[in-house]
Every structure is written in structure tokens, then in C-alpha cells.
Write a protein that holds these residues in place. Sequence first.
Motif, PDB file in Angstrom:
ATOM      1  N   GLY A  85       0.779  -1.233   0.000  1.00 51.21           N
ATOM      2  CA  GLY A  85       0.000   0.000   0.000  1.00 51.21           C
ATOM      3  C   GLY A  85       0.805   1.275   0.000  1.00 51.21           C
ATOM      4  N   LYS A  86       2.033   1.193  -0.506  1.00 59.06           N
ATOM      5  CA  LYS A  86       2.812   2.436  -0.572  1.00 59.06           C
ATOM      6  C   LYS A  86       2.094   3.422  -1.482  1.00 59.06           C
ATOM      7  N   PRO A  87       2.045   4.694  -1.074  1.00 62.37           N
ATOM      8  CA  PRO A  87       1.326   5.676  -1.886  1.00 62.37           C
ATOM      9  C   PRO A  87       1.944   5.826  -3.272  1.00 62.37           C
ATOM     10  N   ARG A 109      -4.279   5.894  -6.251  1.00 58.52           N
ATOM     11  CA  ARG A 109      -3.894   5.127  -5.084  1.00 58.52           C
ATOM     12  C   ARG A 109      -4.662   3.824  -5.039  1.00 58.52           C
TER      13      ARG A 109
ATOM     14  N   ILE B  53      -6.758   5.434   6.831  1.00 56.36           N
ATOM     15  CA  ILE B  53      -5.528   6.063   6.382  1.00 56.36           C
ATOM     16  C   ILE B  53      -5.860   7.414   5.748  1.00 56.36           C
ATOM     17  N   ASN B  56      -2.948   9.363   0.452  1.00 60.70           N
ATOM     18  CA  ASN B  56      -1.488   9.366   0.229  1.00 60.70           C
ATOM     19  C   ASN B  56      -0.644   8.965   1.427  1.00 60.70           C
ATOM     20  N   GLU B  57      -1.279   8.382   2.433  1.00 57.94           N
ATOM     21  CA  GLU B  57      -0.486   7.947   3.578  1.00 57.94           C
ATOM     22  C   GLU B  57      -0.103   6.480   3.391  1.00 57.94           C
ATOM     23  N   ASP B  58       1.134   6.171   3.683  1.00 52.96           N
ATOM     24  CA  ASP B  58       1.593   4.788   3.615  1.00 52.96           C
ATOM     25  C   ASP B  58       0.941   3.980   4.727  1.00 52.96           C
TER      26      ASP B  58
END
Lengths: 247, 247
Positions: A85-87, A109, B53, B56-58
Amino acid sequence: MSIPGRNINPTISVDCVIFGFSTNQLKVLLIERSFTDRSGIESKDYKLPGDFISINEDLDLAASRTLEEMTGLRDIFLCQFAVFGKPDRISNPVDMEWLLETTGLEIQRVVTAAYYSLINIGETNTDFAIKNSASWIDVKQIPKLAFDHADIIEQGLIRLQLSLRSEPIGFEMLPEKFTIRDLQILYEAILDCTLDNRNFRKKILKSSYLVQLDEKQTGVAHKPAHYYRFDRYIYEKHKKESLGFNF
Amino acid sequence: MSIPGRNINPTISVDCVIFGFSTNQLKVLLIERSFTDRSGIESKDYKLPGDFISINEDLDLAASRTLEEMTGLRDIFLCQFAVFGKPDRISNPVDMEWLLETTGLEIQRVVTAAYYSLINIGETNTDFAIKNSASWIDVKQIPKLAFDHADIIEQGLIRLQLSLRSEPIGFEMLPEKFTIRDLQILYEAILDCTLDNRNFRKKILKSSYLVQLDEKQTGVAHKPAHYYRFDRYIYEKHKKESLGFNF
DNA sequence: ACAAAAGTGTTTTTAATACACCCATGA
DNA sequence: TCATGGGTGTATTAAAAACACTTTTGT
């Protein structure tokens, strides 16, 4: 891939690392992807089989659906092993463009649930593979991949290696009947090591769930090997509990 | 919980199973949740610390953020162990109502990445816990929980037990210096078993990364025990590779 | 008769288990 | 002096590892 018109949840996907075994190599099923880069040049790379989930679709079911679409197989060994789930996992322009083309949506995303699966390549339906331009690629020869799919394969392989050490799952990649040698080569391919054949046999044949068949190999230019089969029922009954400290 | 005004992604959340150890028990940090049920009766239950989340948050960062909000701790052991994504995991009316109240959004489907974390309770900041109405609950006395959080804890514990057998992570829940007995009781609490003290010592003291300090216990009404500390550097250097078949 | 893989046993080494007593301290 | 947990050693058993030759078949 996405069925046009179905209601997808474009924030969540599943990706499947589908392992198979042939010509003594551990292989992964990859999908060929064609795209035109910014300078208009037609090019291609590979990606994992995967898909967005449908609204209200269970993750595990989305993964088995993907699996069936790729191989024609149902009720297959499938194990969720991580979420990615890395942006910035969607940041390559080629990937962003490709998503736009295939979904018609501007997608920035996506969190993907990763599964690995073990397949007997011989039972897969080639028509499905052709339809999806899918092919079995040696894990040691993985080409350039879309998104973070190279990471996903790497993690999946690590997980497979780990599981293989504690559970008899290798059989999932072999035909119904197989020889002990087949099994050993499979283990060696997955664990990327060599194993002593006497010790391997001793260890594996202690397992009650490996049953010898009357049948032997025929037409081989050497002493024919016995066939064995894996008995799931016996395995389930004898599953061991062990503390097994290992540090 | 959600910071009002921040841009959340309401389809994806993280939940943390935060383990700690005190009074010889393995504990989990739970948040008290008050709600009014349909008949207007004020009631309460518990939930895991977790949050949607941000855009854009990891995922890993969302988990450490949650952890810090709950305990005041940074740079903490954290391990993603599963994703929970059943479409019906949000189906209890109480849960749906509570989501509406806290987020202001109609939410039907959330996929959550589950993490477990190991905390030295003594280092946590009590103010944070009070602010979040968080408390440390014995894993053997888990009350009724929101959503599928009971499943998440169960899976988290299974995973913790598994990891403890192959990696020295118990230290994360102990203070900098501890006795071998402390460590043994911790192992017994996590694995829910009893261990022979001579064999445990023999095994654990073989590890080069456990270093004895000159200091001993004081003020105890028995022979004072030596303190030890865990040396991360030595551990990283000596990490073992082992095939360790176990089937 | 030869090539190729099947199949087999023993010894050594290592790790796991079971088990009981003396020691140092504070109360 | 007593209660409490700290700390130690040995013998047994089980599993892992190392290692080489004979057997059966097709060509």
C-alpha cells in the motif's frame, strides 16, 4: 482484467503470484502488457494477474476469481500473504496511463492484497492463458514488471519457502501421482538449494500421508521409480503441533 | 481516531494489535467505545486502536501514527500480518452508526490492514492512554469487541506465537534490563504453556545476543538474579539461516 | 556393456527433553 | 531459620547430517 460494466472498487485490488512447476523449474504466471510510451513507441512488459475487487466482493473470492480467469481452475490453494500500500506504488507514468486505458478512471492510489497460489501447470487450461496472454516464467528469469510487482513476487517467494518448511504444500504443484525424485527436485527449485537424496527420502517417507502406489514409471532408460500420491485426509488427521523453537 | 478535517481514505484502514506484558500477563491495548443503541440505551464495548488512512499515507506509517497516538511511542516494533476484507465485516448496526458518528460518512465497506506491535508498557505515556480511554486487557479476558476485532486479535496472537518461535522478539516487551526468569514468564504467557527452567536457560543463553550485566536485583527476598540485556547489533550479525523442515 | 536414475543403511553430530538439588538473600 | 526464587549438570532420546554402493531398466 476488469469486466466492463461491473461495479469495481477502484481503491482495492488483489494480485496473485501463481506458482507452478515445469521442466524442473519454479515458474510464475505473468501477463503480457502492451503499452505506448510517451514518445509513441509501442512496447511491452509483464504484470501479475490481478484485478480490482468488485463492490461487496470478498478479497479471497476476488483472488480465486482472478485465478480462475487465468487458468480455468477452481478450488485452488491460495494464501493471502501481504498487503502492498505504498502511496507511490503507482507512480510510473506508463502504469498510470495503462490504468486509465483499462479502467477509464483516474486512479492514484490502490492498496492491493497479495496472494500466492500453487498450481499444477498440467491441469491448467491453455486457452485461458492464451486469451490473457499469460505465460509461465522461470522465477530466476523475471523480466521487468509493472507497478511494484517485482516486490510482490519476491515477498511471495519468501513466504512460499517459509510455508514449504512447515507444511506439505509442494504436492499442490505436482500431478496426482509423482515420484520421490519429482518431489525432491520441486523442493530444491523452491528452496533454491540441493538436498541429499537419502536424507530427503528418509524424512519425507516418514510422513504417513505419502502413499506408495503399485504403479511404476514405464519407458524410462533406468530403474523405474514408484509413483506416490499425497493423501490429504491422512495429513489433516495427523497434523502436528510442535513448539519448534528456532532462534 | 480521525483528526477532523484531515483527508481520509474511507475505504482503507489500519488496526493495531498492541501487545504488552505486565503482572506476568500478555495484554492487548483496547479502546473503550461508547454508543447508544437503537432503544436509546447508553452502552459500551471495546475496539482495537486503528484509523482510516489519510489520502497518500503509507499503510505502515498509518500504523505507526496510530501507535504513537495511543502510547506516545515512536520507532516501535510493528508487523503487518493480514488484511481483513470481508464485505460483511461492517454489518452490525452499532458499528455502522458509530462510523457515521465519528466520520460523518456513510461507510459500508472497509478493508483493514492488521498490524501487531510489541510494546514495553513501562515506557508508554499514560496520558495518551487516558486521552484515548485505552486500557491494557489480559489476552485471556478479552471482552466483546467491535467489528471483527476479536478475529484480528486471535490471528495476531497466532502470528505472534509463530514469530516468537523463530525470532527473538520477546525483548521488545521487556525493559532494557531483565532477568532470565522475566523472559521465561513472558514466553510462557505468549505461548500459553510452561517451560522447564533449566532447558529454557540453556537454550536462551546459547544466544550470543543475550549479554549479562554486572548488575543484580536488589531488595528481593531471595538470591538476586543477574540482569541481562538484548544486543540488537550482535543479533543482526548472527542471524541464522536454517532449513528447519518441520512437517 | 553401458548410461542413468532408483533405492537403500550406518555412523556421527547436534538438539531436545527429563529430572533434583544447593545457593543467596530479606524477612 | 525459613521462605523464595536463582542458578546449575547429566543422562536419555530424537532428529539431522554426512556419506557410497547396488539395482533395474532401455539403448
